[in-house]
Enzyme design. Structure first.
Site, mmCIF file in Angstrom:
data_model
loop_
_atom_site.group_PDB
_atom_site.id
_atom_site.type_symbol
_atom_site.label_atom_id
_atom_site.label_comp_id
_atom_site.label_asym_id
_atom_site.label_seq_id
_atom_site.Cartn_x
_atom_site.Cartn_y
_atom_site.Cartn_z
ATOM 1 N N LYS A 191 -1.773 46.687 27.381
ATOM 2 C CA LYS A 191 -2.239 47.317 29.320
ATOM 3 C C LYS A 191 -1.496 46.023 30.063
ATOM 4 O O LYS A 191 -1.389 44.940 29.526
ATOM 5 C CB LYS A 191 -3.500 47.397 29.219
ATOM 6 C CG LYS A 191 -4.163 46.806 30.753
ATOM 7 C CD LYS A 191 -5.407 46.413 30.768
ATOM 8 C CE LYS A 191 -4.512 45.430 31.279
ATOM 9 N NZ LYS A 191 -4.195 45.141 32.838
ATOM 10 N N GLU A 266 -3.755 34.308 23.268
ATOM 11 C CA GLU A 266 -2.836 33.082 23.858
ATOM 12 C C GLU A 266 -3.763 32.730 25.384
ATOM 13 O O GLU A 266 -3.653 33.602 26.378
ATOM 14 C CB GLU A 266 -1.544 33.620 24.117
ATOM 15 C CG GLU A 266 -1.117 33.726 23.041
ATOM 16 C CD GLU A 266 -0.891 32.608 21.739
ATOM 17 O OE1 GLU A 266 -0.950 31.060 22.229
ATOM 18 O OE2 GLU A 266 -0.407 33.294 20.298
ATOM 19 N N CYS A 300 1.304 29.056 31.419
ATOM 20 C CA CYS A 300 0.473 28.243 30.691
ATOM 21 C C CYS A 300 0.515 27.064 30.049
ATOM 22 O O CYS A 300 -0.527 25.974 29.483
ATOM 23 C CB CYS A 300 0.001 29.494 29.785
ATOM 24 S SG CYS A 300 1.318 29.876 28.491
ATOM 25 N N GLU A 401 -7.391 24.348 34.776
ATOM 26 C CA GLU A 401 -6.322 24.957 34.719
ATOM 27 C C GLU A 401 -5.594 25.870 36.210
ATOM 28 O O GLU A 401 -6.230 26.590 36.772
ATOM 29 C CB GLU A 401 -5.511 26.246 34.115
ATOM 30 C CG GLU A 401 -4.468 26.637 34.118
ATOM 31 C CD GLU A 401 -3.981 27.979 33.149
ATOM 32 O OE1 GLU A 401 -5.979 28.851 32.700
ATOM 33 O OE2 GLU A 401 -3.289 27.964 32.143
HETATM 34 P P1 NAD Z 1 -6.287 37.380 33.074
HETATM 35 O O1 NAD Z 1 -7.137 36.513 32.412
HETATM 36 O O2 NAD Z 1 -7.371 37.224 34.699
HETATM 37 O O3 NAD Z 1 -5.863 38.029 33.284
HETATM 38 C C1 NAD Z 1 -5.062 38.599 31.554
HETATM 39 C C2 NAD Z 1 -4.736 39.783 31.959
HETATM 40 O O4 NAD Z 1 -6.043 40.054 31.517
HETATM 41 C C3 NAD Z 1 -4.683 40.705 32.931
HETATM 42 O O5 NAD Z 1 -4.024 42.195 32.438
HETATM 43 C C4 NAD Z 1 -6.436 41.739 33.108
HETATM 44 O O6 NAD Z 1 -6.235 42.702 33.562
HETATM 45 C C5 NAD Z 1 -6.476 41.506 31.411
HETATM 46 N N1 NAD Z 1 -7.877 41.202 31.578
HETATM 47 C C6 NAD Z 1 -8.876 40.530 32.853
HETATM 48 N N2 NAD Z 1 -9.984 40.746 32.181
HETATM 49 C C7 NAD Z 1 -9.964 41.670 30.997
HETATM 50 C C8 NAD Z 1 -11.104 42.404 29.844
HETATM 51 N N3 NAD Z 1 -12.585 41.509 30.401
HETATM 52 N N4 NAD Z 1 -10.942 42.666 29.237
HETATM 53 C C9 NAD Z 1 -9.559 42.962 29.069
HETATM 54 N N5 NAD Z 1 -8.626 42.642 29.737
HETATM 55 C C10 NAD Z 1 -8.845 41.981 30.712
HETATM 56 O O7 NAD Z 1 -5.493 36.010 33.593
HETATM 57 P P2 NAD Z 1 -4.091 35.887 34.515
HETATM 58 O O8 NAD Z 1 -4.861 35.728 35.919
HETATM 59 O O9 NAD Z 1 -3.444 37.588 34.767
HETATM 60 O O10 NAD Z 1 -2.989 34.969 33.612
HETATM 61 C C11 NAD Z 1 -2.972 33.868 33.779
HETATM 62 C C12 NAD Z 1 -3.761 33.083 33.283
HETATM 63 O O11 NAD Z 1 -2.736 33.816 31.911
HETATM 64 C C13 NAD Z 1 -3.665 32.133 32.586
HETATM 65 O O12 NAD Z 1 -5.052 30.669 32.066
HETATM 66 C C14 NAD Z 1 -2.591 31.061 31.642
HETATM 67 O O13 NAD Z 1 -2.318 29.940 31.023
HETATM 68 C C15 NAD Z 1 -2.522 32.459 30.831
HETATM 69 N N6 NAD Z 1 -1.750 32.347 30.041
HETATM 70 C C16 NAD Z 1 -1.359 31.886 28.681
HETATM 71 C C17 NAD Z 1 -0.385 31.844 28.121
HETATM 72 C C18 NAD Z 1 0.120 31.856 26.584
HETATM 73 O O14 NAD Z 1 0.524 32.323 25.954
HETATM 74 N N7 NAD Z 1 -1.065 30.754 26.333
HETATM 75 C C19 NAD Z 1 1.121 32.464 29.125
HETATM 76 C C20 NAD Z 1 1.245 33.146 29.898
HETATM 77 C C21 NAD Z 1 0.018 33.044 30.830
#
Ligand code: NAD
Length: 517
Positions: A191, A266, A300, A401
């Site tokens: 997804k 992650e 991240c 963050e």
């Molecule tokens: P997010 O958690 O809002 O969304 C991430 C993904 O999860 C999206 O595809 C979103 O549609 C999906 N999602 C949201 N709610 C969900 C649910 N209830 N069930 C299943 N899927 C769901 O994060 P974001 O704003 O898209 O990305 C930024 C975040 O990602 C930051 O916190 C960043 O640190 C983190 N990040 C971590 C890494 C890592 O490797 N640790 C890498 C990149 C980004």
């Protein structure tokens, strides 16, 4: 559900490429389509079909069918690796085009998009292909002599794996979620975030053309709670590999408990970047900027807390500000651009909200602090690189963050204090130490609670090392020599070779066997 099967993932719709979902080897259009917007211009780059839960169910059903059939999991590892090799060759032919699409979709400068949107995915796919060839898929266990038996330990695929991909590095993370899973013989439903779906969908065509069976890799595009949520709850999904915020990660982990799915999470970070008093200051200044400013801070593992010894604080900050002023923010497609746009209006407003919070908490803005002005910035979503001094580790800008180009500078007076501040966070993804004394830096690195620690460097995510978080930055690891472990499960097989029933443990239940008559 209407399915069509043209050669390319996108069709022309009123002069704009229109991407469809990729389910069971075909492109599937839906009733809802949304624009994918260039964060720097607000122009529509492409449009994309958005999934309903029925599409998630169809994708999982296809992946489950392929898993059960054995057509992919029984394909020899060398042939699975060859499929990845063919994808690498095909992506290599399209590097420039994919880099531009990545820059337009994410707002990253072209240089960054070329490296992280295309180059790293290629290198990391190469690593997974290599691992697939050398992985110990089956090894012998003990051969016992008391009651003669032989045993084996097999690494088997888990089944249908769901990958959930955020918007910040959509190509790289789509690769991390899908390629090792497929390499291990699993099937995948990815997804993607609806803001950045292009690479994951292109990968569908690339994998199909490389010989992956239809249904082994599927992509649904849609919002988190409904589409991601359905995937995480689905009873036929056996593993969820999720990258995103810690808040969502918690929900994913809870939902995955419904049928005891395996989870790889992650999550977010608040990386401490510790400069020691003996650091090479030129290198540390540039490194500290790189640490917080890659992709406008939307990484991240960013180094968003800069820890400076009080004795060099003012000098260091002055140099950092001077260097920052030499950087060019603007059009991501201009090769001279260093800093691009942030993802969208919500993201910009969130970052600006944190900047206001930092001011209200009593920290001082020494550079930036708002939206850049000028004709280049009339459209799109922009935030100036912003540096706060006078930050203490209890402030929101030091604890939460921000996911934007905002650096919090904190002072320390002893190494012990620096380590304490660095570890005083719920996150544990990344950290760095800058020093000319490698042994001293290493002694500190050992004490930092983070999955990746760099000495005199930052963001150096190597395919040879595991990447993942301590504490609330996640669980499980991507990349590294054991990357395929996350996507396999161990099976022990024992063969009794004694031919002598009386020597086995049956007596525990059956008592002394009756004498043969
Ligand atoms: P997010 O958690 O809002 O969304 C991430 C993904 O999860 C999206 O595809 C979103 O549609 C999906 N999602 C949201 N709610 C969900 C649910 N209830 N069930 C299943 N899927 C769901 O994060 P974001 O704003 O898209 O990305 C930024 C975040 O990602 C930051 O916190 C960043 O640190 C983190 N990040 C971590 C890494 C890592 O490797 N640790 C890498 C990149 C980004």
């Amino acid at each position: 559900m209407t399915a069509v099967l043209p050669e390319t993932p996108a069709v022309d719709r009123d002069g704009v490429p229109h991407y469809r979902l990729f389910i069971d080897g075909v492109w599937v259009d839906t009733d809802t389509s949304i624009p994918v917007v260039d964060p720097a211009t607000e122009e529509t780059v492409v449009t994309v079909a958005v999934a309903a839960t029925e599409h998630v169910d169809a994708a999982v059903a296809a992946a489950e069918r392929v898993h059960e059939s054995g057509i992919w999991r029984n394909t020899p590892p060398a042939e699975r690796a060859a499929v990845i090799d063919r994808v690498i060759a095909a992506v290599s032919m399209r590097m420039d085009e994919l880099a531009v699409l990545s820059a337009k979709e994410t707002g990253m400068p072209l240089r960054v998009a070329g490296a992280i949107g295309v180059g790293f995915p290629l290198v990391h796919m190469g690593h997974y292909a290599q691992l697939t060839r050398t992985y110990e898929w089956e090894r012998s266990g003990p051969v016992t002599g008391q009651v003669l038996s032989a045993s084996f330990i097999r690494k088997e695929p888990v089944g249908v794996c769901a990958g959930i991909v955020p918007w910040n590095f959509p190509a790289l993370i789509a690769v991390w979620k899908s390629i090792p899973a497929l390499a291990a013989g699993n099937t995948v439903v990815l997804k993607t975030d609806e803001k950045t779906p292009i690479f994951a969908l292109e990968l569908g065509a690339l994998l199909r053309d490389a010989g992956l069976p239809d249904g082994a890799y599927n992509v649904v595009v849609g919002d988190g709670p409904n589409i991601g949520g359905r995937l995480v709850e689905h009873p036929d999904v056996r593993l969820v590999s999720f990258t995103g915020s810690t808040a969502t990660g918690r929900q994913v982990m809870a939902a995955a408990a419904s049928n005891v799915k395996r989870v790889v999470l992650e999550l977010g970070g608040k990386g401490p970047n510790i400069v020691l008093d003996d650091a090479d200051l030129d290198a540390a200044v540039d490194g500290s900027i790189y640490a917080f400013l890659l992709h406008a801070g939307q990484a991240c593992e960013s180094g968003t807390r800069l820890l400076l010894p009080s004795a060099i604080h003012d000098r260091f900050v002055a140099r950092l500000v001077k260097r920052l002023r030499t950087l060019k923010q603007g059009d991501p497609l201009d090769p001279a651009t260093d800093i691009g746009a942030v993802m969208n209006k919500a993201q910009r407003d969130r970052i600006l909200g944190y900047i206001e919070k930092g001011k209200a908490e009593g920290a001082t803005v020494v550079v930036g602090g708002g939206v850049p002005t000028g004709p280049e910035f009339e459209k799109g979503f922009w935030v100036e690189p912003t540096v706060f001094t006078g930050v203490t580790n209890d402030m929101a800008i030091a604890r939460e963050e921000i996911f934007g180009p905002v650096l919090a500078v904190l002072k320390y007076d002893s190494t012990e204090e620096a380590i304490k501040i660095a570890n005083d966070t719920e996150y544990g993804l990344s950290a760095a130490v800058w020093s000319r004394d490698n042994q001293r830096a290493l002694d500190i690195a050992r004490q930092l609670e983070a999955g990746s620690v760099w000495i005199n460097d930052f963001h150096n995510i190597s395919q040879y090392l595991p990447f993942g978080g301590f504490k609330q930055s996640g669980t499980g690891r991507e990349l590294g020599p054991d990357a395929l472990d996350e996507f396999t499960q161990d099976k022990g097989i024992t063969v009794d070779l004694s031919g002598d029933v009386s020597r086995r443990a049956y007596g525990l239940v059956l008592g002394t066997p009756p004498s043969a008559e």
